[in-house]
Design a protein around this motif. Structure first.
Motif, PDB file in Angstrom:
ATOM      1  N   ASP A 168       0.868  -1.165   0.000  1.00  0.00           N
ATOM      2  CA  ASP A 168       0.000   0.000   0.000  1.00  0.00           C
ATOM      3  C   ASP A 168       0.908   1.218   0.000  1.00  0.00           C
ATOM      4  O   ASP A 168       1.956   1.221   0.658  1.00  0.00           O
ATOM      5  N   ILE A 204       1.322   5.205   0.874  1.00  0.00           N
ATOM      6  CA  ILE A 204       0.733   6.255   1.698  1.00  0.00           C
ATOM      7  C   ILE A 204       1.601   7.504   1.593  1.00  0.00           C
ATOM      8  O   ILE A 204       2.821   7.444   1.772  1.00  0.00           O
ATOM      9  N   VAL A 253      -1.128   3.717  10.283  1.00  0.00           N
ATOM     10  CA  VAL A 253       0.080   3.563   9.480  1.00  0.00           C
ATOM     11  C   VAL A 253       0.931   2.402   9.968  1.00  0.00           C
ATOM     12  O   VAL A 253       1.428   1.602   9.176  1.00  0.00           O
TER      13      VAL A 253
END
Length: 281
Positions: free
Chosen positions: A44, A46, A94
């Motif tokens: 992913d 971010i 996170v």
């Protein structure tokens, strides 16, 4: 939307890449380069803000997957400053501070922010390794493949994964075998074959775009194979638009001399850190 976002981030990362504004961007850019070309990944992506981001993290989607990347819960990090990194890692979604995590590529100048968060969360953190990030700046030092005409140089195949894994310092287990097989199957690799058709020297590429796993079996060293394979891989990556770079452990003087003799350079004031949070179970 995810692909569109990754493409936008990749474009901005590329601008940093070609301007050499921050050498640390290459690892994240390499991840995005492969992701945007449909290469298998478990990331992913971010960013802390858009479009003026200060931190980008490529984190694992799934932990405890069947390869070393998922098993190690590796985070690839780019940060412009310490406070922005600290703020990003403080966001609850996170990072899970209760599990093993390997922060890969933390700027050593920003490491205090990570250590402060470890103290705040009452978890153990330690430096696993400090490395140079070496970027190819002068391709004129690469060797001409015709200089060793007798060499049989071919890409590795999945059948070679066990051999490579058994000679990898981070390998020799089932998880690392799966990673090696993934690298060979999906990314560029090259090897020198002996007369029996067995690889005696090889180089691969990680999913974040760095060259690695360079190895020559002891009885075939000092024949120029490593320089030849680095040259072939570097030229291939340049043709494909990849950044050409590698990581070398701070104490590995032989590899450092090898790559710098071939036109690779690092910023004297920059070191990158692999930092471990919690113990690996």
């Amino acid at each position: 939307m995810a692909l569109e976002r990754n493409l936008r981030i990749s474009v901005l990362c590329y601008k940093y890449y070609i301007s050499c504004e921050n050498i640390l961007i290459f690892k994240v850019y390499g991840c995005l380069f492969n992701m945007n070309r449909g290469k298998p990944h478990n990331f992913d992506v971010i960013a802390d803000s858009w479009p003026d981001f200060r931190v980008i993290i490529c984190k694992q989607k799934a932990q405890r997957s069947l390869d070393r990347e998922g098993d190690f819960n590796i985070y690839n990090i780019y940060s412009k400053d310490k406070e922005s990194l600290k703020k990003m890692l403080s966001v609850p979604s996170v990072i899970n501070w209760n599990t093993f995590t390997l922060l890969a590529g933390v700027d050593i100048n920003h490491l205090d922010a990570v250590k402060e968060l470890c103290i705040f969360h009452n978890v153990r953190g330690e430096t696993e390794g400090i490395v140079y990030l070496l970027l190819l700046e002068d391709a004129s030092h690469l060797k001409d493949p015709e200089c060793i005409a007798e060499c049989n140089i071919v890409p590795l195949t999945a059948d070679h994964a066990e051999l490579v894994n058994s000679n990898w310092k981070y390998g020799r287990n089932a998880m690392s075998y799966n990673s090696v097989k993934n690298y060979i199957t999906n990314f560029p690799s090259w090897c020198v074959l002996d007369k029996s058709g067995k690889p005696v020297s090889w180089i691969l590429m990680y999913q974040h775009g760095a060259m690695g796993l360079l190895y020559t079996v002891p009885e075939h060293r000092r024949k120029g194979y490593a320089k030849l394979l680095i040259s072939i891989m570097a030229k291939h990556l340049l043709e494909q638009g990849y950044p050409v770079y590698c990581f070398v452990d701070e104490g590995n003087e032989a590899s450092y001399r090898l790559f710098t003799s071939m036109g690779f350079r690092h910023k004297p004031d920059y070191h990158t850190v692999w930092f471990q949070i919690n113990e690996k179970l």
